[in-house]
Write a protein that holds these residues in place. Structure first.
Motif, PDB file in Angstrom:
ATOM      1  N   THR A 165      69.563  23.743  75.829  1.00 30.73           N
ATOM      2  CA  THR A 165      69.381  24.879  76.394  1.00 30.73           C
ATOM      3  C   THR A 165      69.050  26.129  77.026  1.00 30.73           C
ATOM      4  O   THR A 165      68.723  26.674  77.480  1.00 30.73           O
ATOM      5  CB  THR A 165      71.404  24.950  77.664  1.00 30.73           C
ATOM      6  N   ASN A 166      68.976  26.275  75.619  1.00 30.30           N
ATOM      7  CA  ASN A 166      68.808  27.643  75.446  1.00 30.30           C
ATOM      8  C   ASN A 166      67.116  27.881  74.740  1.00 30.30           C
ATOM      9  O   ASN A 166      67.445  29.302  75.373  1.00 30.30           O
ATOM     10  CB  ASN A 166      69.015  28.180  73.879  1.00 30.30           C
ATOM     11  N   LEU A 167      66.168  26.827  75.267  1.00 34.13           N
ATOM     12  CA  LEU A 167      65.165  27.128  75.212  1.00 34.13           C
ATOM     13  C   LEU A 167      64.702  27.630  76.736  1.00 34.13           C
ATOM     14  O   LEU A 167      63.107  28.120  76.886  1.00 34.13           O
ATOM     15  CB  LEU A 167      64.367  25.517  75.062  1.00 34.13           C
ATOM     16  N   GLY A 168      65.651  27.849  77.659  1.00 33.00           N
ATOM     17  CA  GLY A 168      65.316  28.403  78.920  1.00 33.00           C
ATOM     18  C   GLY A 168      66.062  29.583  78.889  1.00 33.00           C
ATOM     19  O   GLY A 168      66.284  30.559  80.200  1.00 33.00           O
ATOM     20  N   GLY A 169      66.027  29.833  77.586  1.00 35.01           N
ATOM     21  CA  GLY A 169      66.926  31.394  77.717  1.00 35.01           C
ATOM     22  C   GLY A 169      66.621  32.127  77.726  1.00 35.01           C
ATOM     23  O   GLY A 169      64.876  32.093  76.687  1.00 35.01           O
ATOM     24  N   PRO A 170      66.524  33.999  77.792  1.00 33.60           N
ATOM     25  CA  PRO A 170      66.035  35.001  78.144  1.00 33.60           C
ATOM     26  C   PRO A 170      66.034  34.983  76.326  1.00 33.60           C
ATOM     27  O   PRO A 170      64.553  36.001  75.739  1.00 33.60           O
ATOM     28  CB  PRO A 170      66.831  36.155  78.057  1.00 33.60           C
ATOM     29  N   PHE A 171      66.325  34.643  75.626  1.00 34.09           N
ATOM     30  CA  PHE A 171      66.034  35.102  73.812  1.00 34.09           C
ATOM     31  C   PHE A 171      64.688  34.328  73.366  1.00 34.09           C
ATOM     32  O   PHE A 171      63.943  34.740  72.809  1.00 34.09           O
ATOM     33  CB  PHE A 171      67.130  35.328  72.855  1.00 34.09           C
ATOM     34  N   PHE A 172      65.212  33.114  73.458  1.00 37.22           N
ATOM     35  CA  PHE A 172      63.649  32.021  72.951  1.00 37.22           C
ATOM     36  C   PHE A 172      62.390  32.740  74.142  1.00 37.22           C
ATOM     37  O   PHE A 172      61.782  32.305  73.142  1.00 37.22           O
ATOM     38  CB  PHE A 172      64.297  31.145  73.217  1.00 37.22           C
ATOM     39  N   LEU A 173      62.648  32.815  75.497  1.00 35.54           N
ATOM     40  CA  LEU A 173      61.512  32.990  75.770  1.00 35.54           C
ATOM     41  C   LEU A 173      60.544  33.945  75.850  1.00 35.54           C
ATOM     42  O   LEU A 173      59.312  34.298  75.790  1.00 35.54           O
ATOM     43  CB  LEU A 173      61.717  33.198  77.711  1.00 35.54           C
ATOM     44  N   ILE A 174      61.709  35.734  75.414  1.00 35.82           N
ATOM     45  CA  ILE A 174      61.297  36.969  75.105  1.00 35.82           C
ATOM     46  C   ILE A 174      60.494  35.999  73.547  1.00 35.82           C
ATOM     47  O   ILE A 174      59.054  36.945  73.724  1.00 35.82           O
ATOM     48  CB  ILE A 174      61.923  37.854  75.093  1.00 35.82           C
ATOM     49  N   GLY A 175      60.831  35.757  73.102  1.00 41.01           N
ATOM     50  CA  GLY A 175      60.050  35.244  71.660  1.00 41.01           C
ATOM     51  C   GLY A 175      59.282  34.313  71.456  1.00 41.01           C
ATOM     52  O   GLY A 175      58.049  35.262  70.704  1.00 41.01           O
ATOM     53  N   LEU A 176      58.977  33.665  72.471  1.00 37.38           N
ATOM     54  CA  LEU A 176      57.788  32.751  72.796  1.00 37.38           C
ATOM     55  C   LEU A 176      56.715  33.754  72.995  1.00 37.38           C
ATOM     56  O   LEU A 176      55.379  33.664  72.428  1.00 37.38           O
ATOM     57  CB  LEU A 176      58.272  31.839  73.763  1.00 37.38           C
ATOM     58  N   VAL A 177      57.254  34.624  74.841  1.00 35.72           N
ATOM     59  CA  VAL A 177      55.863  35.526  74.773  1.00 35.72           C
ATOM     60  C   VAL A 177      55.726  36.459  74.018  1.00 35.72           C
ATOM     61  O   VAL A 177      54.348  36.519  73.602  1.00 35.72           O
ATOM     62  CB  VAL A 177      56.456  36.298  75.832  1.00 35.72           C
ATOM     63  N   ILE A 178      56.779  36.994  73.254  1.00 37.73           N
ATOM     64  CA  ILE A 178      55.431  37.863  71.482  1.00 37.73           C
ATOM     65  C   ILE A 178      55.283  37.085  70.881  1.00 37.73           C
ATOM     66  O   ILE A 178      53.931  37.918  70.626  1.00 37.73           O
ATOM     67  CB  ILE A 178      57.056  38.290  71.486  1.00 37.73           C
ATOM     68  N   VAL A 179      55.293  36.107  69.959  1.00 30.45           N
ATOM     69  CA  VAL A 179      55.147  35.277  69.904  1.00 30.45           C
ATOM     70  C   VAL A 179      53.671  35.542  70.171  1.00 30.45           C
ATOM     71  O   VAL A 179      52.253  35.156  68.811  1.00 30.45           O
ATOM     72  CB  VAL A 179      55.483  33.618  68.609  1.00 30.45           C
TER      73      VAL A 179
END
Length: 182
Positions: A33-47
């Motif tokens: 469920t955390n793959l849809g959360g803000p921490f993962f998604l912000i990290g994905l965008v930054i990477v």
């Protein structure tokens, strides 16, 4: 006449939260469920942005889609103020999650389908894999009793429509605008 949305919600929340309950799914859905959360998604965008070239463009497009879908989700959450299932229904498996905001629509589902749609539009070869992950995130929200099935369906629709608007209208417009400026 009974409310068809309530019947739908009750049927699928009982099926997914109660009847599918087992140790494997409890472990899987609690973490996926955390793959849809803000921490993962912000990290994905930054990477993606830091990787440069096509990945930079993908990261910017995902960020725009997430921004649009998040605005829509937050407006609807405040408009409808729907209580979360575990606040209302008895005998749900809740997994110790305690959220303070409202249920409708599912932000995690909207976010995961925003990302899924943008990736699928840009890299069709990954469509099935990324769609599978987005579906798991969406189902996890029901399994964890933090959303009704209709919350999740609304989130999926918001995520897909937001991404289509970004991909076909907003991103090309912004790309053209910034290309002419620099």
């Amino acid at each position: 006449m009974k409310n068809p949305f309530k019947l739908f919600d009750n049927l699928f929340i009982n099926l997914i939260n109660k009847k599918m309950n087992n140790k494997f799914f409890s472990f899987l859905f609690y973490y996926i469920t955390n793959l849809g959360g803000p921490f993962f998604l912000i990290g994905l965008v930054i990477v993606l942005i830091l990787l440069g070239n096509n990945m930079r463009s993908l990261g910017i497009e995902i960020a725009l889609a997430l921004g649009v879908s998040t605005i829509v989700v937050q407006i609807l959450k405040r408009t409808f103020s729907r209580n979360r299932p575990y606040w209302i229904l008895e005998n749900l498996n809740t997994y110790g999650i305690d959220l303070r905001d409202y249920s409708f629509p599912s932000g995690h589902s909207a976010a995961s389908f925003s990302v899924c749609t943008i990736i699928a539009l840009n890299f069709p070869a990954f469509s099935l894999l990324i769609m599978f992950v987005a579906i798991l995130v969406a189902v996890s929200r029901i399994y964890l009793a933090v959303h009704y099935p209709t919350d999740v369906l609304a989130g999926i629709i918001i995520g897909i429509v937001s991404s289509l608007i970004v991909h076909y209208k907003l991103y090309p417009f912004l790309s053209l605008y910034f290309q002419n400026k620099f």
